[in-house]
Enzyme design. Structure first.
Site, PDB file in Angstrom:
ATOM      1  N   HIS A   1      43.425  52.090  48.934  1.00 53.43           N
ATOM      2  CA  HIS A   1      42.487  51.399  48.048  1.00 53.43           C
ATOM      3  C   HIS A   1      43.010  50.032  47.601  1.00 53.43           C
ATOM      4  CE1 HIS A   1      40.035  51.758  44.003  1.00 53.43           C
ATOM      5  NE2 HIS A   1      39.977  50.557  44.520  1.00 53.43           N
TER       6      HIS A   1
ATOM      7  N   HIS B   1      43.411  44.645  38.760  1.00 51.19           N
ATOM      8  CA  HIS B   1      43.178  45.622  39.840  1.00 51.19           C
ATOM      9  C   HIS B   1      42.655  44.859  41.046  1.00 51.19           C
ATOM     10  CE1 HIS B   1      41.776  48.731  42.416  1.00 51.19           C
ATOM     11  NE2 HIS B   1      40.517  48.388  42.250  1.00 51.19           N
TER      12      HIS B   1
ATOM     13  N   GLU C   1      34.898  50.618  37.876  1.00 47.22           N
ATOM     14  CA  GLU C   1      36.314  50.989  37.777  1.00 47.22           C
ATOM     15  C   GLU C   1      36.982  50.475  36.495  1.00 47.22           C
ATOM     16  OE1 GLU C   1      38.475  51.857  41.676  1.00 47.22           O
ATOM     17  OE2 GLU C   1      37.792  49.792  41.882  1.00 47.22           O
TER      18      GLU C   1
ATOM     19  N   HIS D   1      42.522  44.638  45.755  1.00 50.01           N
ATOM     20  CA  HIS D   1      42.608  45.285  47.071  1.00 50.01           C
ATOM     21  C   HIS D   1      43.480  44.422  47.984  1.00 50.01           C
ATOM     22  CE1 HIS D   1      38.326  46.773  45.850  1.00 50.01           C
ATOM     23  NE2 HIS D   1      39.265  47.429  45.198  1.00 50.01           N
TER      24      HIS D   1
HETATM   25 MN    MN Z   1      38.916  48.934  43.562  1.00 51.20          MN
END
Ligand code: MN
Length: 252
Positions: A162, A92, A73, A94
């Site tokens: 996500h 980034h 990612e 979760h």
């Molecule tokens: Mn992810």
């Protein structure tokens, strides 16, 4: 301390706050070349060391990876750096309390002063608007660009089902925003439960957001979090020293 050393510390700070688990990543724009960024290889954040950091161009091609595996990612980072020249750090994650908001029509709103930036807007990236049938991961430049477009000029964006991204002009700011976005989600849910269906919750007002968010650097928080991480790394070294009866490994 160098930028790479602070990046290693950022990984550990976010892991200690439960914002990233075995997954999730944080990058910094290179201080030598604004068309490069630094990101750890495919490894759990708590294990990240200086030797795990790979340099990328803004198309997210690794420049010095060797046999180290890149995270799939990484396009999240490259495409945001392309569209936001002032951004120096991208996280980034979760974040567990945030994800439910990404699956409802209930927007995240600023519940307390430490997360005033939420009042600057946290859009929700619906990946299906860009491509159907994905596994929800942002694994291509196209999806990274679509996410960057949804983020626009905002401090953070949710990613439906996500997680989220947060950005900042400094590591402290992006890391602080990640930690307080998680707190905001938890507290907003609590306030809405207390208020009950249709009940009123007093979120921060726009003038209060304007008075607070632009100056919110999280410098004091970053100093605390960083100091704790350095102390823990020293403890790990001492434990290894006791076990091995040799000198501790040098992290930095
Ligand atoms: Mn992810």
């Amino acid at each position: 301390m160098s930028l790479i050393q602070d990046l290693v510390i950022a990984y550990r700070v976010l892991a200690e706050h439960g914002v990233i688990d075995a997954y999730g990543h944080v990058s910094v724009r290179s201080d030598r070349d604004p068309s490069r960024y630094l990101l750890a290889r495919h490894i759990a954040p708590e294990f990240v060391r200086e030797s795990d950091i790979i340099e990328y161009d803004l198309d997210s091609n690794p420049l010095d990876a060797g046999d180290r595996l890149s995270v799939r990612e990484r396009y999240i980072h490259g495409e945001i750096y392309k569209s936001r020249p002032e951004v120096m750090c991208v996280v980034h994650n979760h974040s567990p309390s945030v994800i439910p908001f990404s699956t409802t029509r209930e927007p995240m709103r600023p519940i307390f002063h430490m997360s005033a930036f939420v009042g600057q807007g946290v859009p929700n990236f619906e990946i299906r608007d860009a491509q159907t049938g994905t596994d929800l991961l942002v694994k291509t430049p196209y999806l990274g660009a679509a996410l960057a477009k949804t983020l626009g000029g905002h401090p953070a964006a949710l990613m439906r089902g996500h997680g989220c991204v947060t950005v900042g002009e400094t590591i402290a700011r992006a890391v602080g925003r990640s930690i307080y976005l998680e707190s905001n989600a938890r507290m907003q849910l609590q306030a809405m439960l207390i208020a009950g269906p249709g009940g009123k919750v007093d979120f921060m007002h726009d003038d209060e957001v304007a008075a607070s968010a632009p100056r919110q650097e999280y410098d004091r928080g970053w100093h605390l979090w960083r100091t704790r991480v350095l102390a823990r790394m020293a403890q790990e070294d001492n434990a290894l020293l006791d076990e091995a009866g040799g000198p501790p490994p040098q992290h930095f």
